[in-house]
Design a protein around this motif. Structure first.
Motif, PDB file in Angstrom:
ATOM      1  N   GLN A  17       0.818  -1.209   0.000  1.00 17.64           N
ATOM      2  CA  GLN A  17       0.000   0.000   0.000  1.00 17.64           C
ATOM      3  C   GLN A  17       0.859   1.268   0.000  1.00 17.64           C
ATOM      4  O   GLN A  17       0.356   2.366   0.222  1.00 17.64           O
ATOM      5  N   GLY A  18       2.149   1.080  -0.225  1.00 20.06           N
ATOM      6  CA  GLY A  18       3.062   2.213  -0.270  1.00 20.06           C
ATOM      7  C   GLY A  18       3.379   2.824   1.077  1.00 20.06           C
ATOM      8  O   GLY A  18       3.839   3.965   1.155  1.00 20.06           O
ATOM      9  N   GLU A  19       3.164   2.051   2.161  1.00 22.93           N
ATOM     10  CA  GLU A  19       3.328   2.606   3.499  1.00 22.93           C
ATOM     11  C   GLU A  19       4.286   1.800   4.372  1.00 22.93           C
ATOM     12  O   GLU A  19       4.160   1.791   5.597  1.00 22.93           O
ATOM     13  N   ALA A  20       5.241   1.117   3.761  1.00 28.80           N
ATOM     14  CA  ALA A  20       6.183   0.324   4.549  1.00 28.80           C
ATOM     15  C   ALA A  20       6.990   1.200   5.501  1.00 28.80           C
ATOM     16  O   ALA A  20       7.216   0.830   6.667  1.00 28.80           O
ATOM     17  N   THR A  21       7.425   2.362   5.044  1.00 25.15           N
ATOM     18  CA  THR A  21       8.220   3.238   5.907  1.00 25.15           C
ATOM     19  C   THR A  21       7.391   3.738   7.078  1.00 25.15           C
ATOM     20  O   THR A  21       7.876   3.776   8.225  1.00 25.15           O
ATOM     21  N   ALA A  22       6.149   4.103   6.830  1.00 21.24           N
ATOM     22  CA  ALA A  22       5.270   4.545   7.922  1.00 21.24           C
ATOM     23  C   ALA A  22       5.077   3.430   8.939  1.00 21.24           C
ATOM     24  O   ALA A  22       5.047   3.669  10.155  1.00 21.24           O
ATOM     25  N   MET A  23       4.969   2.197   8.461  1.00 23.32           N
ATOM     26  CA  MET A  23       4.793   1.060   9.362  1.00 23.32           C
ATOM     27  C   MET A  23       6.058   0.836  10.190  1.00 23.32           C
ATOM     28  O   MET A  23       5.988   0.583  11.398  1.00 23.32           O
ATOM     29  N   LYS A  24       7.213   0.922   9.555  1.00 21.92           N
ATOM     30  CA  LYS A  24       8.468   0.763  10.294  1.00 21.92           C
ATOM     31  C   LYS A  24       8.593   1.835  11.379  1.00 21.92           C
ATOM     32  O   LYS A  24       8.973   1.534  12.521  1.00 21.92           O
ATOM     33  N   ARG A  25       8.273   3.060  11.039  1.00 24.28           N
ATOM     34  CA  ARG A  25       8.361   4.140  12.022  1.00 24.28           C
ATOM     35  C   ARG A  25       7.440   3.880  13.206  1.00 24.28           C
ATOM     36  O   ARG A  25       7.812   4.097  14.364  1.00 24.28           O
ATOM     37  N   ALA A  26       6.228   3.434  12.915  1.00 25.78           N
ATOM     38  CA  ALA A  26       5.264   3.160  13.988  1.00 25.78           C
ATOM     39  C   ALA A  26       5.766   2.032  14.895  1.00 25.78           C
ATOM     40  O   ALA A  26       5.598   2.086  16.126  1.00 25.78           O
ATOM     41  N   LEU A  27       6.372   1.019  14.306  1.00 25.98           N
ATOM     42  CA  LEU A  27       6.914  -0.092  15.090  1.00 25.98           C
ATOM     43  C   LEU A  27       8.106   0.346  15.938  1.00 25.98           C
ATOM     44  O   LEU A  27       8.215  -0.032  17.116  1.00 25.98           O
ATOM     45  N   PHE A  28       8.995   1.142  15.362  1.00 25.86           N
ATOM     46  CA  PHE A  28      10.124   1.670  16.136  1.00 25.86           C
ATOM     47  C   PHE A  28       9.619   2.492  17.327  1.00 25.86           C
ATOM     48  O   PHE A  28      10.125   2.378  18.448  1.00 25.86           O
ATOM     49  N   GLU A  29       8.620   3.326  17.072  1.00 25.39           N
ATOM     50  CA  GLU A  29       8.052   4.170  18.121  1.00 25.39           C
ATOM     51  C   GLU A  29       7.447   3.326  19.242  1.00 25.39           C
ATOM     52  O   GLU A  29       7.651   3.597  20.431  1.00 25.39           O
ATOM     53  N   ALA A  30       6.727   2.276  18.863  1.00 22.74           N
ATOM     54  CA  ALA A  30       6.090   1.413  19.861  1.00 22.74           C
ATOM     55  C   ALA A  30       7.132   0.686  20.705  1.00 22.74           C
ATOM     56  O   ALA A  30       7.012   0.613  21.938  1.00 22.74           O
ATOM     57  N   TYR A  31       8.152   0.144  20.052  1.00 23.00           N
ATOM     58  CA  TYR A  31       9.124  -0.694  20.756  1.00 23.00           C
ATOM     59  C   TYR A  31      10.125   0.129  21.565  1.00 23.00           C
ATOM     60  O   TYR A  31      10.366  -0.146  22.745  1.00 23.00           O
ATOM     61  N   PHE A  32      10.716   1.134  20.926  1.00 25.81           N
ATOM     62  CA  PHE A  32      11.763   1.902  21.595  1.00 25.81           C
ATOM     63  C   PHE A  32      11.201   3.074  22.405  1.00 25.81           C
ATOM     64  O   PHE A  32      11.780   3.468  23.412  1.00 25.81           O
ATOM     65  N   GLY A  33      10.099   3.629  21.954  1.00 21.82           N
ATOM     66  CA  GLY A  33       9.520   4.796  22.633  1.00 21.82           C
ATOM     67  C   GLY A  33       8.595   4.439  23.779  1.00 21.82           C
ATOM     68  O   GLY A  33       8.516   5.157  24.774  1.00 21.82           O
ATOM     69  N   ARG A  34       7.883   3.286  23.633  1.00 25.35           N
ATOM     70  CA  ARG A  34       6.898   2.922  24.655  1.00 25.35           C
ATOM     71  C   ARG A  34       7.140   1.538  25.257  1.00 25.35           C
ATOM     72  O   ARG A  34       6.364   1.095  26.107  1.00 25.35           O
ATOM     73  N   ALA A  35       8.183   0.850  24.836  1.00 27.67           N
ATOM     74  CA  ALA A  35       8.532  -0.488  25.350  1.00 27.67           C
ATOM     75  C   ALA A  35       7.377  -1.464  25.199  1.00 27.67           C
ATOM     76  O   ALA A  35       7.162  -2.327  26.059  1.00 27.67           O
ATOM     77  N   GLU A  36       6.631  -1.354  24.107  1.00 24.33           N
ATOM     78  CA  GLU A  36       5.513  -2.261  23.865  1.00 24.33           C
ATOM     79  C   GLU A  36       6.001  -3.545  23.191  1.00 24.33           C
ATOM     80  O   GLU A  36       7.035  -3.550  22.519  1.00 24.33           O
ATOM     81  N   ASP A  37       5.252  -4.602  23.371  1.00 24.18           N
ATOM     82  CA  ASP A  37       5.599  -5.904  22.811  1.00 24.18           C
ATOM     83  C   ASP A  37       5.129  -5.968  21.364  1.00 24.18           C
ATOM     84  O   ASP A  37       3.947  -6.168  21.087  1.00 24.18           O
ATOM     85  N   VAL A  38       6.055  -5.813  20.436  1.00 26.59           N
ATOM     86  CA  VAL A  38       5.670  -5.777  19.021  1.00 26.59           C
ATOM     87  C   VAL A  38       5.491  -7.173  18.425  1.00 26.59           C
ATOM     88  O   VAL A  38       5.451  -7.331  17.206  1.00 26.59           O
ATOM     89  N   SER A  39       5.359  -8.168  19.287  1.00 29.47           N
ATOM     90  CA  SER A  39       4.880  -9.469  18.827  1.00 29.47           C
ATOM     91  C   SER A  39       3.409  -9.669  19.197  1.00 29.47           C
ATOM     92  O   SER A  39       2.784 -10.635  18.750  1.00 29.47           O
ATOM     93  N   ASP A  40       2.866  -8.749  19.979  1.00 26.35           N
ATOM     94  CA  ASP A  40       1.473  -8.827  20.422  1.00 26.35           C
ATOM     95  C   ASP A  40       0.544  -8.315  19.320  1.00 26.35           C
ATOM     96  O   ASP A  40       0.726  -7.190  18.842  1.00 26.35           O
ATOM     97  N   PRO A  41      -0.446  -9.103  18.917  1.00 24.33           N
ATOM     98  CA  PRO A  41      -1.333  -8.681  17.820  1.00 24.33           C
ATOM     99  C   PRO A  41      -2.021  -7.338  18.069  1.00 24.33           C
ATOM    100  O   PRO A  41      -2.168  -6.535  17.136  1.00 24.33           O
ATOM    101  N   ASP A  42      -2.437  -7.080  19.290  1.00 25.18           N
ATOM    102  CA  ASP A  42      -3.107  -5.806  19.577  1.00 25.18           C
ATOM    103  C   ASP A  42      -2.157  -4.626  19.414  1.00 25.18           C
ATOM    104  O   ASP A  42      -2.538  -3.562  18.903  1.00 25.18           O
ATOM    105  N   VAL A  43      -0.908  -4.800  19.859  1.00 26.05           N
ATOM    106  CA  VAL A  43       0.101  -3.745  19.671  1.00 26.05           C
ATOM    107  C   VAL A  43       0.359  -3.536  18.184  1.00 26.05           C
ATOM    108  O   VAL A  43       0.442  -2.394  17.702  1.00 26.05           O
ATOM    109  N   LEU A  44       0.453  -4.619  17.444  1.00 25.51           N
ATOM    110  CA  LEU A  44       0.703  -4.513  16.004  1.00 25.51           C
ATOM    111  C   LEU A  44      -0.435  -3.784  15.299  1.00 25.51           C
ATOM    112  O   LEU A  44      -0.201  -2.939  14.424  1.00 25.51           O
ATOM    113  N   VAL A  45      -1.666  -4.083  15.674  1.00 21.07           N
ATOM    114  CA  VAL A  45      -2.809  -3.404  15.048  1.00 21.07           C
ATOM    115  C   VAL A  45      -2.791  -1.917  15.397  1.00 21.07           C
ATOM    116  O   VAL A  45      -3.103  -1.068  14.548  1.00 21.07           O
TER     117      VAL A  45
END
Length: 218
Positions: A114-142
């Motif tokens: 959908q042309g949004e891979a970079t936006a997705m990577k940024r969101a994942l980095f923010e969740a993991y490094f910025g909020r210490a969220e579990d990026v293997s958790d489906p709810d966190v991923l959504v």
């Protein structure tokens, strides 16, 4: 305008990958008048065997690298300073837990269509490094999908299935066979390798040099 293709091999769990992309963005901004860039993201797993809720990151890193937790805390602190200077959120870098990133990589592939891979990577980095969220958790991923501006329903369908699993495994096999053993790694015009989270000045010089040698970019 000359064109440069950049294939980025990285893992969501790698702080240097987040720093490296922020530095690459600065380099691309400085070269925007000369070149147009195409970015493609490729999967690499630092901890492919990780399962469950993981363990605190500092003792995990200390064991992996044969160093003390205090040494790892200092090293992580240095990365936090670098990240702050680049405007990226590493607030919870030392509070995160190890986690599996395979499903996160599947969603990056899905977002890329959908042309949004970079936006997705940024969101994942923010969740993991910025909020210490579990990026293997489906709810966190959504929630990361929503932060990237994508439809959560489509992401849930991907997570409930095996979609994009083969694409992730193919990425991993391809770049391991090509000799990529650490990340970030940048393959420029499918030929030239730049390894590590290089400074913007270094990246600017390298990209200009590659463009001068590569007929692809002309």
């Amino acid at each position: 305008m000359k064109k440069i293709d950049i294939d980025i091999v990285s893992d969501i769990a790698c702080p240097w990958c987040a720093i490296g992309y922020a530095r690459l963005e600065l380099a691309m901004q400085r070269l925007a008048a000369e070149f147009s860039f195409t970015i493609r993201w490729h999967a690499f797993e630092l901890n492919p065997e990780q399962s469950g809720e993981g363990e605190p990151i500092l003792p995990a890193l200390a064991r992996k690298y044969g160093r003390s937790e205090e040494e790892m805390r200092a090293s992580q602190g240095q990365m936090m300073t670098i990240a702050e200077e680049l405007g990226i959120n590493f607030a919870k870098l030392q509070e995160r837990r190890t986690c599996n990133t395979f499903d996160a990589h599947r969603l990056v592939k899905w977002a890329g269509e959908q042309g949004e891979a970079t936006a997705m990577k940024r969101a994942l980095f923010e969740a993991y490094f910025g909020r210490a969220e579990d990026v293997s958790d489906p709810d966190v991923l959504v929630s990361c999908v929503e932060a990237a501006g994508l439809a959560p329903e489509g992401a849930r369908e991907v997570l409930a299935s095996g979609q994009y699993a083969d694409a992730v495994r193919e990425d991993e096999a391809r770049y391991q066979q090509a000799g990529v053993s650490s990340v970030p790694a940048y393959i420029i015009n499918e030929k030239y390798l730049i390894a590590g989270a290089q400074e913007p000045d270094t990246l600017v010089s390298a990209l200009q040099e590659i463009a001068a040698e590569s007929p692809w970019s002309r």
